[in-house]
Design a protein around this motif. Structure first.
Motif, short mmCIF file in Angstrom:
data_model
loop_
_atom_site.label_atom_id
_atom_site.label_comp_id
_atom_site.label_asym_id
_atom_site.label_seq_id
_atom_site.Cartn_x
_atom_site.Cartn_y
_atom_site.Cartn_z
N ALA A 114 -4.56 -3.92 -2.16
CA ALA A 114 -5.74 -4.55 -1.57
C ALA A 114 -5.95 -5.97 -2.11
O ALA A 114 -6.27 -6.90 -1.35
CB ALA A 114 -6.97 -3.69 -1.85
N ILE A 117 -3.62 -8.53 -0.46
CA ILE A 117 -4.06 -8.87 0.90
C ILE A 117 -5.26 -9.79 0.86
O ILE A 117 -5.32 -10.82 1.55
CB ILE A 117 -4.40 -7.59 1.69
CG1 ILE A 117 -3.17 -6.68 1.79
CG2 ILE A 117 -4.92 -7.93 3.08
CD1 ILE A 117 -3.49 -5.29 2.30
N ILE A 159 -7.95 -1.04 0.76
CA ILE A 159 -7.36 -1.89 1.80
C ILE A 159 -8.29 -1.95 3.00
O ILE A 159 -8.49 -3.02 3.60
CB ILE A 159 -5.96 -1.37 2.19
CG1 ILE A 159 -4.99 -1.53 1.03
CG2 ILE A 159 -5.44 -2.10 3.43
CD1 ILE A 159 -3.63 -0.92 1.27
N CYS A 163 -9.97 -5.30 4.78
CA CYS A 163 -9.86 -5.59 6.22
C CYS A 163 -11.23 -5.78 6.85
O CYS A 163 -11.42 -6.69 7.68
CB CYS A 163 -9.09 -4.47 6.92
SG CYS A 163 -7.33 -4.44 6.54
#
Length: 341
Positions: A114, A117, A159, A163
């Protein structure tokens, strides 16, 4: 010759073949509009604990990845994936052929983190010229990963949180999902995946079906008129009931998880033998894929009696090889391989 190179070598589970034969001469509507597909959808919704979810049946994994990604992305957007991700390595540039860039990020044994990202997306939009670049429009992960490793519930939730923070969808490739769900000690279930992911699919091709994948969209309406995208990509089967019957069978009386557990049990027998014989693992086995580090001499000896995948170079003297079990792997074949090893 023993065959352990992949998990789609056999045809289909006998119960699926039986039902396909029994219904062979029935006349039903096409393009997954039949009652068998609807019954399968209801069973999948129940298993995912998402009574309103959209369920779409497609013919294969690459078509599914391409359809979902093309449907979700704007023309100027790309998809984040692990450097080892299937869409980045083993789909012949299918995503790029559809006009979208795969944005590969560093990984840990196949898994995206995570923080990785979040940091990438945050840094991307701090560049004042980002409008001239391919924007990160979604995140792609697979469970199990290309190295057979598994996400934990906490990792998926982290994650998913990233997002949502950046307002992009999370898509999970579940080509081997059954084997991930059946792995001992996992805390990831279908409801957990349905809560964390905007889109995911349940693999049939590698988990007991002749062919086919079931795309699950937990919140209906995320993709407008998705069936048109499926049609454009040649992934909409005219005789759609063949998909419905297969998934209806797989999701009756827990068959999907039951046959997946068999693959894990076979993999565990192999893993125990390999550990006892002091073989080195490239990644700690967690599902039905086992990755070993082997020297060239050993590989050539094994090739005479066993079919497997030579995955990647480890160093000048060693390669990484992959041995895979599946729903139909016979225990006597596993024991023969153990004796050979």
């Amino acid at each position: 010759m023993q065959h352990f190179e992949c998990d789609y070598l056999e045809g289909a589970h006998p119960l699926i073949l039986k039902r396909l034969t029994e219904t062979n001469l029935e006349k039903t509507p096409g393009y997954t509009a039949d009652n068998y597909c609807e019954t399968a959808r209801q069973k999948i919704r129940t298993a995912c604990e998402k009574p309103e979810a959209e369920i779409h049946f497609l013919v294969g994994g690459t078509q599914t990845n391409t359809c979902v990604i093309n449907a979700l992305l704007r023309p100027y957007e790309g998809v984040i994936a692990a450097q080892t991700g299937h869409i980045n390595q083993h789909e012949a540039g299918a995503i790029e052929a559809g006009g979208h860039k795969v944005i590969p990020l560093p990984h840990t044994q196949g898994k995206l983190e995570a923080d990785t990202i979040d940091r990438f997306i945050t840094d991307f939009y701090q560049d004042e010229s980002y409008e001239h670049m391919v924007n990160p429009g979604m995140v792609y992960i697979s469970h199990p990963t290309e190295y057979g490793t598994l996400y934990t519930r906490g990792e998926l939730e982290a994650i998913s949180h990233v997002c949502k923070k950046h307002q992009i969808p999370l898509f999970l490739d579940g080509a081997r999902l059954g084997y991930g769900l059946a792995a001992p000690g996992t805390d990831v279930t279908l409801p957990v995946i349905a809560d964390c992911c905007d889109v995911f699919y349940i693999g049939g091709t590698k988990v007991g079906a002749l062919f086919g994948e079931a795309v699950v969209i937990p919140q209906p309406g995320l993709i407008r008129q998705f069936i048109s995208t499926i049609k454009q990509h040649g992934a909409l089967l005219a005789k759609g009931r063949m998909l419905g019957i297969q998934f209806d069978t797989l999701f009756t009386d827990g068959l999907y998880l039951q046959i997946s557990k068999h693959a894990i049990r076979m993999a565990n027998i192999l893993t125990d033998t390999l550990k006892a014989k002091r073989y080195r693992f490239f990644a700690e086995p967690q599902s039905n894929q086992i990755f070993l580090i082997a020297d060239h001499t050993t590989i050539e000896k094994l090739k005479k009696e066993v079919s497997f995948a030579v995955w990647e170079k480890y160093d000048d003297e060693h390669m990484v090889i992959r041995i895979v079990t599946c729903w139909a792997t016979r225990e006597e074949d596993v024991k023969a391989l153990c004796n050979l090893l």
